[in-house]
Write an enzyme that holds these catalytic residues in place. Sequence first.
Site, short mmCIF file in Angstrom:
data_model
loop_
_atom_site.label_atom_id
_atom_site.label_comp_id
_atom_site.label_asym_id
_atom_site.label_seq_id
_atom_site.Cartn_x
_atom_site.Cartn_y
_atom_site.Cartn_z
N HIS A 257 10.01 48.34 31.70
CA HIS A 257 8.98 49.23 32.25
C HIS A 257 7.59 48.81 31.76
O HIS A 257 6.64 48.75 32.56
CB HIS A 257 9.21 50.68 31.80
CG HIS A 257 10.48 51.31 32.30
ND1 HIS A 257 11.38 51.95 31.48
CD2 HIS A 257 11.00 51.40 33.55
CE1 HIS A 257 12.38 52.42 32.20
NE2 HIS A 257 12.19 52.09 33.45
N LYS B 38 20.67 65.76 37.22
CA LYS B 38 20.97 64.55 36.44
C LYS B 38 21.13 64.90 34.97
O LYS B 38 20.42 65.76 34.46
CB LYS B 38 19.82 63.54 36.57
CG LYS B 38 20.04 62.46 37.63
CD LYS B 38 19.08 61.32 37.38
CE LYS B 38 19.14 60.25 38.43
NZ LYS B 38 18.18 59.18 38.17
N ARG C 175 14.00 43.93 39.98
CA ARG C 175 14.72 43.02 39.09
C ARG C 175 15.64 42.07 39.83
O ARG C 175 15.85 40.94 39.40
CB ARG C 175 15.57 43.82 38.09
CG ARG C 175 14.79 44.49 37.02
CD ARG C 175 15.64 45.50 36.30
NE ARG C 175 15.86 46.65 37.16
CZ ARG C 175 16.38 47.81 36.76
NH1 ARG C 175 16.76 47.95 35.51
NH2 ARG C 175 16.52 48.80 37.59
N SER D 206 17.41 50.85 31.50
CA SER D 206 17.57 52.05 30.67
C SER D 206 19.04 52.36 30.45
O SER D 206 19.44 52.79 29.38
CB SER D 206 16.89 53.25 31.31
OG SER D 206 15.49 53.08 31.32
P1 ADP Z 1 14.71 55.25 38.53
O1 ADP Z 1 15.78 56.22 38.10
O2 ADP Z 1 13.69 55.84 39.46
O3 ADP Z 1 15.18 53.90 38.99
P2 ADP Z 1 13.93 53.93 36.11
O4 ADP Z 1 13.29 54.56 34.92
O5 ADP Z 1 15.29 53.37 35.93
O6 ADP Z 1 13.88 55.05 37.19
O7 ADP Z 1 12.99 52.78 36.68
C1 ADP Z 1 11.65 53.02 37.05
C2 ADP Z 1 11.09 51.76 37.69
O8 ADP Z 1 11.05 50.72 36.74
C3 ADP Z 1 11.90 51.23 38.87
O9 ADP Z 1 11.00 50.70 39.83
C4 ADP Z 1 12.71 50.11 38.27
O10 ADP Z 1 13.04 49.12 39.22
C5 ADP Z 1 11.68 49.57 37.28
N1 ADP Z 1 12.33 48.82 36.20
C6 ADP Z 1 13.25 49.24 35.33
N2 ADP Z 1 13.62 48.25 34.49
C7 ADP Z 1 12.89 47.16 34.84
C8 ADP Z 1 12.82 45.80 34.39
N3 ADP Z 1 13.57 45.35 33.39
N4 ADP Z 1 11.96 44.96 35.02
C9 ADP Z 1 11.21 45.42 36.05
N5 ADP Z 1 11.23 46.66 36.54
C10 ADP Z 1 12.06 47.53 35.95
#
Ligand code: ADP
Length: 153
Positions: A17, A41, A90, A127
């Site tokens: 992030h 959730k 990703r 995450s």
């Molecule tokens: P959601 O539940 O909306 O997917 P996340 O917190 O998992 O929420 O992710 C928020 C954003 O961050 C999403 O656009 C996800 O693709 C991006 N993201 C998460 N991990 C990475 C990473 N390692 N590299 C790039 N983008 C990421």
Amino acid sequence: MRRAVFPGSFDPLTLGHTDIINRALNLFDEIIIAIGNNTSKNYMFSLEQRVKFIEQTYAGEKKIKVDTYEGLTIEYCKKVNSAFILRGLRNPADFEFEKAIAHTNRKLSKIETVFLLTSANTSYISSSIVRDVLRYKGDVTGLVPDAVHQHAQ
Ligand code: ADP
């Protein structure tokens, strides 16, 4: 003012992030990191804790704001007057998933989704994997920012 909303669960904030956020700081005047609160959730970290991780990580960064919201992301964007949604990509699975959402959001509004491709060294971070490592008391150094790491210790 170019304002973007970066929506997500951030359960917890990872270096994946922060990579996207730090690079987007060059593109936008303000980024609102908006933690979506979906009552159906089950999160590992409370909403307050997820907010705190982000606030601590970006303390002193004036261009970053942290907020929480419920409901449709585009409605939240309209409320805060943001013309852009920021998302990270990703892999092909992310792309397929994000594509449908971005098309739908465009159908429902004029809000543009801006995608940034993950950096090679953070592309594997998610995450959900961080949560698995934390559940078994593993070391998350190199996967999460200091604020999360310190809390987990
Ligand atoms: P959601 O539940 O909306 O997917 P996340 O917190 O998992 O929420 O992710 C928020 C954003 O961050 C999403 O656009 C996800 O693709 C991006 N993201 C998460 N991990 C990475 C990473 N390692 N590299 C790039 N983008 C990421």
